[in-house]
Design a protein around this motif. Structure first.
Motif, PDB file in Angstrom:
ATOM      1  N   ASP A  77       5.226   6.027  10.910  1.00 47.79           N
ATOM      2  CA  ASP A  77       3.912   6.657  11.044  1.00 47.79           C
ATOM      3  C   ASP A  77       3.905   7.510  12.305  1.00 47.79           C
ATOM      4  OD1 ASP A  77       2.717   5.486   8.774  1.00 47.79           O
ATOM      5  OD2 ASP A  77       2.390   3.615   9.884  1.00 47.79           O
ATOM      6  N   THR A  79       2.701   7.883  15.234  1.00 46.10           N
ATOM      7  CA  THR A  79       1.981   7.284  16.362  1.00 46.10           C
ATOM      8  C   THR A  79       2.564   7.849  17.658  1.00 46.10           C
ATOM      9  OG1 THR A  79       3.545   5.459  16.564  1.00 46.10           O
ATOM     10  CG2 THR A  79       1.640   5.116  15.094  1.00 46.10           C
ATOM     11  N   GLN A 111      -7.867   7.371  13.054  1.00 45.49           N
ATOM     12  CA  GLN A 111      -7.641   5.941  12.883  1.00 45.49           C
ATOM     13  C   GLN A 111      -6.786   5.695  11.648  1.00 45.49           C
ATOM     14  OE1 GLN A 111     -11.330   3.766  12.734  1.00 45.49           O
ATOM     15  NE2 GLN A 111     -10.713   2.537  14.491  1.00 45.49           N
ATOM     16  N   ASP A 112      -5.853   4.788  11.764  1.00 48.87           N
ATOM     17  CA  ASP A 112      -5.005   4.415  10.638  1.00 48.87           C
ATOM     18  C   ASP A 112      -5.883   3.743   9.589  1.00 48.87           C
ATOM     19  OD1 ASP A 112      -3.216   3.232   8.838  1.00 48.87           O
ATOM     20  OD2 ASP A 112      -1.802   2.667  10.406  1.00 48.87           O
ATOM     21  N   THR A 114      -5.117   1.904   7.135  1.00 48.71           N
ATOM     22  CA  THR A 114      -4.654   0.559   6.746  1.00 48.71           C
ATOM     23  C   THR A 114      -4.704  -0.442   7.895  1.00 48.71           C
ATOM     24  OG1 THR A 114      -2.350   1.120   7.202  1.00 48.71           O
ATOM     25  CG2 THR A 114      -3.156   1.475   4.943  1.00 48.71           C
ATOM     26  N   ASP A 115      -4.784   0.047   9.129  1.00 48.22           N
ATOM     27  CA  ASP A 115      -4.847  -0.826  10.303  1.00 48.22           C
ATOM     28  C   ASP A 115      -5.735  -0.143  11.335  1.00 48.22           C
ATOM     29  OD1 ASP A 115      -4.512  -2.364  12.582  1.00 48.22           O
ATOM     30  OD2 ASP A 115      -2.320  -2.434  12.455  1.00 48.22           O
ATOM     31  N   GLN A 116      -6.979  -0.538  11.373  1.00 43.53           N
ATOM     32  CA  GLN A 116      -7.975   0.116  12.221  1.00 43.53           C
ATOM     33  C   GLN A 116      -7.644   0.070  13.717  1.00 43.53           C
ATOM     34  OE1 GLN A 116     -10.716   1.815  10.806  1.00 43.53           O
ATOM     35  NE2 GLN A 116      -9.498   1.418   8.984  1.00 43.53           N
ATOM     36  N   ARG A 117      -6.699  -0.782  14.104  1.00 40.29           N
ATOM     37  CA  ARG A 117      -6.329  -0.877  15.522  1.00 40.29           C
ATOM     38  C   ARG A 117      -5.387   0.243  15.939  1.00 40.29           C
ATOM     39  NH1 ARG A 117      -3.596  -6.512  15.036  1.00 40.29           N
ATOM     40  NH2 ARG A 117      -2.976  -5.386  13.179  1.00 40.29           N
ATOM     41  N   ARG A 118      -4.754   0.879  14.960  1.00 35.43           N
ATOM     42  CA  ARG A 118      -3.756   1.910  15.278  1.00 35.43           C
ATOM     43  C   ARG A 118      -4.337   3.308  15.175  1.00 35.43           C
ATOM     44  NH1 ARG A 118       1.919   1.692  13.083  1.00 35.43           N
ATOM     45  NH2 ARG A 118       0.965   2.828  11.383  1.00 35.43           N
TER      46      ARG A 118
END
Length: 172
Positions: A77, A79, A111-112, A114-118
């Motif tokens: 991804d 990032t 925001q990702d 599938t993973d809101q933290r990323r």
């Protein structure tokens, strides 16, 4: 430790050299010339790339960043951590580069899903236009200069390893 770092340590006397890896294994003049030619061809293309990016209003690393985000392998991804790793930057340097590129409207953070933290990086439509123009220009240059770059690399990779004096010394 890399091969280069290991060899430098050995030659400086800081670490004992394994047998077969001493001064006798120093590259030949021909090998130095071929390496120098390959480096020249790489530097020539990188100079072209830097000038092209600057003419487009970007710092060279910003073009590299856009290219990195847009061309990130499917299994990674986009990032900041992956960008830093692929651009060989420290994390904080990558953050600063991303921030500068966002300020120019060429990149954005999202925001990702599938993973809101990323947080993922995305090239904006303006960034895509600049990137496409620069990439096309780079491809044209590679079509012209690429054969010489390939020739220089092939000359290194196809050196007659068995017939060189350097390797003859290794065999003895």
């Amino acid at each position: 430790m890399t091969i280069i770092a290991t060899r430098l340590l050995e030659e400086s006397g800081r670490s004992p050299a394994p047998s077969g890896h001493g001064v006798d294994d120093a590259p030949t003049r021909t090998e130095f010339q071929r390496l120098a030619e390959f480096r020249f061809q790489l530097r020539r293309f990188l100079h072209f790339s830097n000038v092209a990016a600057e003419q487009a209003g970007l710092r060279p690393q910003q073009y590299q960043l856009l290219q990195c985000v847009s061309g990130m392998p499917d299994e990674l991804d986009p990032t900041i951590a992956h960008v830093a790793a692929r651009m060989l930057l420290k994390h904080n340097s990558a953050v600063e580069l991303v921030d500068r590129t966002i300020e120019q409207g060429l990149l954005r953070r999202v925001q990702d899903p599938t993973d809101q933290r990323r947080i993922l990086l995305r090239v904006t439509p303006q960034g895509e236009r600049v990137l496409a123009a620069l990439a096309s220009y780079h491809l044209e240059e590679l079509n012209q200069a690429g054969p010489e770059l390939i020739r220089a690399l092939r000359r290194i990779l196809t050196m007659k390893t068995n017939s060189s004096p350097r390797n003859a010394r290794r065999a003895s």
